[in-house]
Design an enzyme around this catalytic site. Structure first.
Site, mmCIF file in Angstrom:
data_model
loop_
_atom_site.group_PDB
_atom_site.id
_atom_site.type_symbol
_atom_site.label_atom_id
_atom_site.label_comp_id
_atom_site.label_asym_id
_atom_site.label_seq_id
_atom_site.Cartn_x
_atom_site.Cartn_y
_atom_site.Cartn_z
ATOM 1 N N SER A 151 0.875 -1.183 0.000
ATOM 2 C CA SER A 151 0.000 0.000 0.000
ATOM 3 C C SER A 151 0.905 1.224 0.000
ATOM 4 C CB SER A 151 -0.840 -0.012 1.277
ATOM 5 O OG SER A 151 -1.397 1.262 1.542
ATOM 6 N N TYR A 164 -2.905 -0.939 10.322
ATOM 7 C CA TYR A 164 -2.787 -1.161 8.874
ATOM 8 C C TYR A 164 -1.430 -0.663 8.360
ATOM 9 C CZ TYR A 164 -4.294 -1.119 3.940
ATOM 10 O OH TYR A 164 -4.419 -1.350 2.582
HETATM 11 P P1 NAP Z 1 -11.554 -5.898 -0.166
HETATM 12 O O1 NAP Z 1 -12.428 -5.399 -1.261
HETATM 13 O O2 NAP Z 1 -11.950 -5.605 1.247
HETATM 14 O O3 NAP Z 1 -11.264 -7.493 -0.325
HETATM 15 C C1 NAP Z 1 -10.484 -8.154 0.614
HETATM 16 C C2 NAP Z 1 -10.459 -9.651 0.317
HETATM 17 O O4 NAP Z 1 -9.652 -10.270 1.325
HETATM 18 C C3 NAP Z 1 -11.830 -10.308 0.377
HETATM 19 O O5 NAP Z 1 -11.949 -11.240 -0.676
HETATM 20 C C4 NAP Z 1 -11.800 -11.040 1.714
HETATM 21 O O6 NAP Z 1 -12.543 -12.238 1.730
HETATM 22 C C5 NAP Z 1 -10.331 -11.398 1.830
HETATM 23 N N1 NAP Z 1 -9.935 -11.659 3.205
HETATM 24 C C6 NAP Z 1 -9.946 -10.809 4.263
HETATM 25 N N2 NAP Z 1 -9.519 -11.448 5.370
HETATM 26 C C7 NAP Z 1 -9.231 -12.720 5.004
HETATM 27 C C8 NAP Z 1 -8.756 -13.866 5.682
HETATM 28 N N3 NAP Z 1 -8.475 -13.832 7.007
HETATM 29 N N4 NAP Z 1 -8.578 -15.024 5.004
HETATM 30 C C9 NAP Z 1 -8.855 -15.080 3.675
HETATM 31 N N5 NAP Z 1 -9.305 -14.024 2.962
HETATM 32 C C10 NAP Z 1 -9.497 -12.863 3.627
HETATM 33 O O7 NAP Z 1 -10.118 -5.290 -0.320
HETATM 34 P P2 NAP Z 1 -9.416 -4.550 -1.563
HETATM 35 O O8 NAP Z 1 -9.678 -3.110 -1.424
HETATM 36 O O9 NAP Z 1 -9.706 -5.261 -2.828
HETATM 37 O O10 NAP Z 1 -7.915 -4.782 -1.122
HETATM 38 C C11 NAP Z 1 -7.179 -5.934 -1.444
HETATM 39 C C12 NAP Z 1 -5.776 -5.769 -0.901
HETATM 40 O O11 NAP Z 1 -5.238 -4.556 -1.393
HETATM 41 C C13 NAP Z 1 -5.713 -5.670 0.622
HETATM 42 O O12 NAP Z 1 -4.536 -6.267 1.080
HETATM 43 C C14 NAP Z 1 -5.668 -4.181 0.848
HETATM 44 O O13 NAP Z 1 -5.092 -3.832 2.078
HETATM 45 C C15 NAP Z 1 -4.815 -3.745 -0.304
HETATM 46 N N6 NAP Z 1 -4.947 -2.341 -0.679
HETATM 47 C C16 NAP Z 1 -6.143 -1.801 -0.962
HETATM 48 C C17 NAP Z 1 -6.202 -0.468 -1.367
HETATM 49 C C18 NAP Z 1 -7.481 0.233 -1.717
HETATM 50 O O14 NAP Z 1 -7.465 1.447 -1.852
HETATM 51 N N7 NAP Z 1 -8.601 -0.470 -1.868
HETATM 52 C C19 NAP Z 1 -5.033 0.270 -1.483
HETATM 53 C C20 NAP Z 1 -3.817 -0.333 -1.157
HETATM 54 C C21 NAP Z 1 -3.776 -1.642 -0.765
HETATM 55 P P3 NAP Z 1 -14.139 -12.261 2.038
HETATM 56 O O15 NAP Z 1 -14.770 -11.891 0.763
HETATM 57 O O16 NAP Z 1 -14.421 -13.664 2.423
HETATM 58 O O17 NAP Z 1 -14.357 -11.271 3.145
HETATM 59 C C1 GCO Z 2 -7.314 4.414 4.368
HETATM 60 C C2 GCO Z 2 -7.397 3.541 3.156
HETATM 61 C C3 GCO Z 2 -6.049 3.014 2.772
HETATM 62 C C4 GCO Z 2 -6.099 2.349 1.432
HETATM 63 C C5 GCO Z 2 -4.795 2.010 0.829
HETATM 64 C C6 GCO Z 2 -3.947 3.177 0.490
HETATM 65 O O1 GCO Z 2 -8.173 4.342 5.232
HETATM 66 O O2 GCO Z 2 -6.383 5.248 4.416
HETATM 67 O O3 GCO Z 2 -8.314 2.515 3.313
HETATM 68 O O4 GCO Z 2 -5.560 2.215 3.783
HETATM 69 O O5 GCO Z 2 -6.905 1.216 1.487
HETATM 70 O O6 GCO Z 2 -4.090 1.029 1.537
HETATM 71 O O7 GCO Z 2 -2.903 2.739 -0.312
#
Ligand code: NAP
Ligand code: GCO
Length: 270
Positions: A151, A164
């Site tokens: 992230s 986080y």
């Molecule tokens: P999301 O929409 O909340 O999806 C998260 C996924 O992780 C879901 O499929 C969930 O499964 C699964 N999960 C959570 N806990 C788990 C566990 N204990 N065991 C197995 N599966 C689990 O998240 P996203 O926004 O797509 O993010 C995906 C990744 O990118 C995460 O690591 C997040 O921190 C990272 N990220 C996101 C952003 C952003 O802006 N969205 C930015 C930077 C990084 P269920 O469907 O069963 O709940």
């Molecule tokens: C927040 C956001 C972030 C993003 C992402 C940024 O609350 O600041 O959820 O954590 O998900 O990881 O790169």
């Protein structure tokens, strides 16, 4: 190299991938991309209900040869069983994408240690558990690709996300450490560092205000991102194919930030 040979470096034909949390959002988009590049896809989520829903979503995209499993990635015994099952039912794993993650937005002094630990458990300890289970097979076969979804909060802090940011900062260093320890065995471990991406996880930060105006955090992100927009899960597709493929064979321990320029930018001048 011929042009065809150069482009073939991006092909994932004959490869098998596991995308943790590949149900929707970023994990789903990465899985779709790896599939389009030729890989056989497996994924896991927290429950059978999540897996069923995701299988329907894959089918709606015309992807019917994907396999999904319920597996909590923080449970080491369950993860070992998952890797065994995938290797028996599908094929040995060539590509692991540690994508599953959670966030808890709570001011630090109000955050319980249990909440902090749970975030670190899912976002940092679980990638260690899954990589540890996948690595021996990769080493034995002489190649492997591990992609950790980091992230921009692997580099920056902000209010309310202590667990986080600590976990994602740690995941960056775990990525570098896996590279350090296993690069000699032809394992490449890199990170993708998304900026602010429009998914379920960030939906509360984009909710419209009662008067119909944009959420202040939404406006803040648009102003803080040189590209002037939120990212989409599709923005992660090309970077994921690159890091999963032979095209990145000499890229190791690197975090590829896909953030519309956030980390390059000091912020708008007044
Ligand atoms: P999301 O929409 O909340 O999806 C998260 C996924 O992780 C879901 O499929 C969930 O499964 C699964 N999960 C959570 N806990 C788990 C566990 N204990 N065991 C197995 N599966 C689990 O998240 P996203 O926004 O797509 O993010 C995906 C990744 O990118 C995460 O690591 C997040 O921190 C990272 N990220 C996101 C952003 C952003 O802006 N969205 C930015 C930077 C990084 P269920 O469907 O069963 O709940
Ligand atoms: C927040 C956001 C972030 C993003 C992402 C940024 O609350 O600041 O959820 O954590 O998900 O990881 O790169």
């Amino acid at each position: 190299m011929t042009g065809t040979e150069i482009m073939n470096q991006f092909s994932l034909k004959g490869k098998t991938a596991l995308v943790t949390g590949g149900c929707y959002g970023i994990g789903f988009a990465i899985a779709q991309a790896l599939h389009a590049a030729g890989a056989q896809i497996t994924f896991c989520a927290t429950s059978d209900a999540s897996v069923e829903k995701a299988l329907a979503a894959y089918a709606a995209e015309g992807i019917t040869d994907v396999k999904g499993y319920a597996c909590d990635v923080t449970d080491e015994t369950a993860v070992r069983a998952l890797i065994d099952t995938i290797e028996k039912e599908t094929a040995p794993l060539d590509i692991l994408v540690n994508n599953a993650g959670i966030i808890k937005r709570i001011p630090m002094c109000d955050m319980s240690v249990e909440d902090f630990r749970r975030v670190v458990d899912v976002d940092l300890t679980a990638p260690f558990i899954v990589a540890k289970a996948a690595l021996p097979g990769m080493i034995a076969r002489g190649h492997g690709k591990i992609i950790n979804v980091c992230s921009i909060l692997s580099e920056l802090g902000r209010e309310t996300v202590a667990g986080y940011a600590a976990a994602k900062g740690g995941l960056k260093l775990l990525t570098q450490n896996i590279c350090s320890e296993f690069a000699g065995q032809n394992i490449q471990c890199n990170g993708i560092g998304p900026g602010y991406i429009a998914t379920q996880q960030t939906a509360p930060l984009r909710e419209l205000q009662p008067d119909g105006s944009r959420h202040p955090f939404d406006q803040f992100i648009i102003g803080r991102t040189p590209a002037g927009r939120w990212g989409t899960p599709e923005d992660l597709m090309g970077p994921a194919i690159f890091l999963a493929s032979d095209a990145s064979n000499f890229v190791n321990g690197h975090i590829l930030y896909v953030d519309g320029g956030v980390l390059a930018y000091i912020g708008k001048q007044p």
